[in-house]
Design a protein around this motif. Structure first.
Motif, PDB file in Angstrom:
ATOM      1  N   THR A  98       0.862  -0.923   0.354  1.00  0.00           N
ATOM      2  CA  THR A  98      -0.087   0.266  -0.004  1.00  0.00           C
ATOM      3  C   THR A  98       0.665   1.267  -0.200  1.00  0.00           C
ATOM      4  OG1 THR A  98      -0.370  -0.058   2.280  1.00  0.00           O
ATOM      5  CG2 THR A  98      -2.008  -1.569   1.597  1.00  0.00           C
ATOM      6  N   ILE A  99       0.352   1.817  -1.019  1.00  0.00           N
ATOM      7  CA  ILE A  99       0.761   3.510  -0.748  1.00  0.00           C
ATOM      8  C   ILE A  99      -0.108   4.156  -0.369  1.00  0.00           C
ATOM      9  CG2 ILE A  99       3.074   2.788  -2.377  1.00  0.00           C
ATOM     10  CD1 ILE A  99       1.099   3.871  -4.707  1.00  0.00           C
TER      11      ILE A  99
ATOM     12  N   ALA B 148      -4.229   2.696  -2.484  1.00  0.00           N
ATOM     13  CA  ALA B 148      -4.067   2.506  -3.289  1.00  0.00           C
ATOM     14  C   ALA B 148      -2.411   1.670  -3.255  1.00  0.00           C
ATOM     15  CB  ALA B 148      -3.392   3.641  -4.158  1.00  0.00           C
ATOM     16  N   THR B 149      -1.948   1.260  -4.736  1.00  0.00           N
ATOM     17  CA  THR B 149      -1.235  -0.071  -3.396  1.00  0.00           C
ATOM     18  C   THR B 149      -0.646  -0.059  -5.574  1.00  0.00           C
ATOM     19  OG1 THR B 149      -2.143  -1.487  -5.682  1.00  0.00           O
ATOM     20  CG2 THR B 149      -2.583  -1.687  -3.356  1.00  0.00           C
ATOM     21  N   PHE B 150       0.765  -0.266  -5.205  1.00  0.00           N
ATOM     22  CA  PHE B 150       2.021  -0.090  -6.181  1.00  0.00           C
ATOM     23  C   PHE B 150       1.381  -0.232  -7.482  1.00  0.00           C
ATOM     24  CE2 PHE B 150       6.541   1.607  -5.138  1.00  0.00           C
ATOM     25  CZ  PHE B 150       6.497   1.860  -6.233  1.00  0.00           C
ATOM     26  N   GLY B 151       1.259  -1.457  -7.101  1.00  0.00           N
ATOM     27  CA  GLY B 151       0.638  -2.168  -8.393  1.00  0.00           C
ATOM     28  C   GLY B 151      -0.309  -1.537  -8.871  1.00  0.00           C
ATOM     29  N   GLU B 152      -1.585  -0.520  -8.161  1.00  0.00           N
ATOM     30  CA  GLU B 152      -2.548  -0.480  -8.914  1.00  0.00           C
ATOM     31  C   GLU B 152      -1.169   0.995  -9.568  1.00  0.00           C
ATOM     32  OE1 GLU B 152      -5.886  -1.285  -6.238  1.00  0.00           O
ATOM     33  OE2 GLU B 152      -4.944   1.071  -5.889  1.00  0.00           O
ATOM     34  N   LEU B 153      -0.794   1.949  -9.299  1.00  0.00           N
ATOM     35  CA  LEU B 153       0.595   2.664  -9.453  1.00  0.00           C
ATOM     36  C   LEU B 153       0.864   2.162 -10.820  1.00  0.00           C
ATOM     37  CD1 LEU B 153       1.708   5.865  -8.879  1.00  0.00           C
ATOM     38  CD2 LEU B 153       3.553   4.576  -7.801  1.00  0.00           C
TER      39      LEU B 153
ATOM     40  N   TRP C 287       4.646   4.240   4.464  1.00  0.00           N
ATOM     41  CA  TRP C 287       3.510   4.714   3.574  1.00  0.00           C
ATOM     42  C   TRP C 287       1.832   3.828   4.974  1.00  0.00           C
ATOM     43  CZ3 TRP C 287       3.365   7.563  -0.430  1.00  0.00           C
ATOM     44  CH2 TRP C 287       4.551   7.214  -1.460  1.00  0.00           C
ATOM     45  N   ARG C 288       2.543   4.504   6.377  1.00  0.00           N
ATOM     46  CA  ARG C 288       1.591   4.427   7.399  1.00  0.00           C
ATOM     47  C   ARG C 288       1.346   5.256   8.559  1.00  0.00           C
ATOM     48  NH1 ARG C 288       2.943  -1.718  10.529  1.00  0.00           N
ATOM     49  NH2 ARG C 288       0.676  -0.904  11.564  1.00  0.00           N
TER      50      ARG C 288
END
Length: 344
Positions: free
Chosen positions: A197-198, A231-236, A279-280
């Protein structure tokens, strides 16, 4: 509303000025004039914030309902600026950073987390850089926060602590680098796990929130990021591929392998960092105060449109540090294939 923006022509400052104009505010900018001039709707005052005579002239141009300081980096200077403006401005909004926290990026954070100590009158040499820990930049920004409060008082001061800020006009070049790399197509080295997650924040959402704190007279400190898990890094990277219409494939290589290959976190593969706290960052206080964040897909799309329309190639010093070379990327991917490993 009468707003003074210190800076106002770069990334965050530009977004704040734009949002204020759109809201019908009267906007004054104060800067040295080394960047492109802004819109005719802005009252532009040329000057150097380090020159006492320029600060005296600036104060004489007031009053203002609020000041947003996007260009304060040295505590002693921020103290001088804030003291000069305290008699002619009702509120002071200081643009800080999550780097002021002692435990960033290692541990999760909230506004209750310990802030680095730096006196409000400290000079530019205060603080030290620690590997994967506090930085001089963080110390200096903490001192600037203290300086703003010392001059304006806690009730008239708002501290904004964004994490990673993305969007059109980003001069550091993190998202622009990913967009250009994905647009080039082929096999793309993707760092770590696609489901990491980001929580970057769009610069326009940061700007809107800054104005919201002024109208609502919200004092205190706020972490300004997208919500944890939004959001996630994969989604980015998927959004990068969609926005650029690229023929790219992503090979996700685990953190440990990348570190073993000497890939530098945060710079060679932008936005990739393995520590738990990156990212927390708790943003509950900002959300309660009115922060709203747009989907990451829109940030990616609009940044690509800006890159295409402007042909922008940043010459900022920090942009030169961003990105892995295509040769090194190929070497890492080849080593990963030879290892026979697979992502866990």
């Amino acid at each position: 509303m009468r707003l003074l923006v210190l800076g106002g022509t770069w990334f965050v400052g530009h977004a704040i000025v734009t949002a204020a104009i759109d809201a019908g505010w009267e906007v004054t900018t104060f800067n040295r004039g080394t960047s492109d001039p802004f819109l005719e709707a802005v009252r532009s005052i040329r000057g150097d914030r380090t020159r006492p005579e320029d600060l005296t002239g600036l104060a004489a141009a007031g009053p203002w309902d609020a000041v947003v300081d996007t260009s304060g980096y040295v505590p002693s200077n921020t103290l001088a600026v804030a003291r000069a403006l305290a008699p002619v401005a009702a509120r002071y909004v200081f643009m800080s950073t999550v780097s002021v926290y002692r435990d960033w990026p290692v541990k999760p954070l909230s506004e209750r987390s310990e802030v680095l100590y730096c006196p409000p009158d400290a000079g530019p040499d205060y603080g030290t850089d620690t590997e994967d820990g506090p930085t001089r930049y963080g110390y200096q920004k903490a001192g600037c926060e203290a300086a703003a409060v010392a001059a304006f008082g806690a009730d008239r001061t708002t501290i904004l602590r964004p994490g990673v800020v993305l969007g059109p006009r980003e001069y550091v070049g993190r998202l622009p680098w990913w967009l250009r790399r994905v647009a080039a197509g082929g096999e793309v080295l993707a760092p770590g796990s696609s489901d990491r997650t980001i929580q970057p924040v769009d610069v326009r959402d940061l700007a809107t929130f800054a104005l919201r704190t002024i109208t609502d007279k919200s004092s205190g400190a706020f972490n300004v990021c997208a919500p944890v898990g939004s959001a996630t890094f994969g989604e980015l990277l998927a959004h990068c591929a969609h926005s650029t219409r690229a023929d790219a494939s992503f090979t996700w290589v685990p953190d440990d392998f990348l570190l073993g290959q000497g890939v530098r976190q945060w710079s060679e593969l932008p936005l990739w960092r393995t520590f738990d706290g990156v990212w927390r960052v708790d943003t509950a206080a900002a959300q309660a105060a009115g922060l709203r964040t747009r989907p990451l897909a829109l940030t990616v799309r609009d940044t690509w449109r800006w890159l295409v329309d402007s042909g922008e190639v940043s010459n900022h010093d920090r942009a030169a540090e961003i990105g892995i070379s295509r040769e090194q990327e190929a070497r890492v991917l080849a080593a990963w294939r030879r290892s026979g490993e697979r992502p866990s």
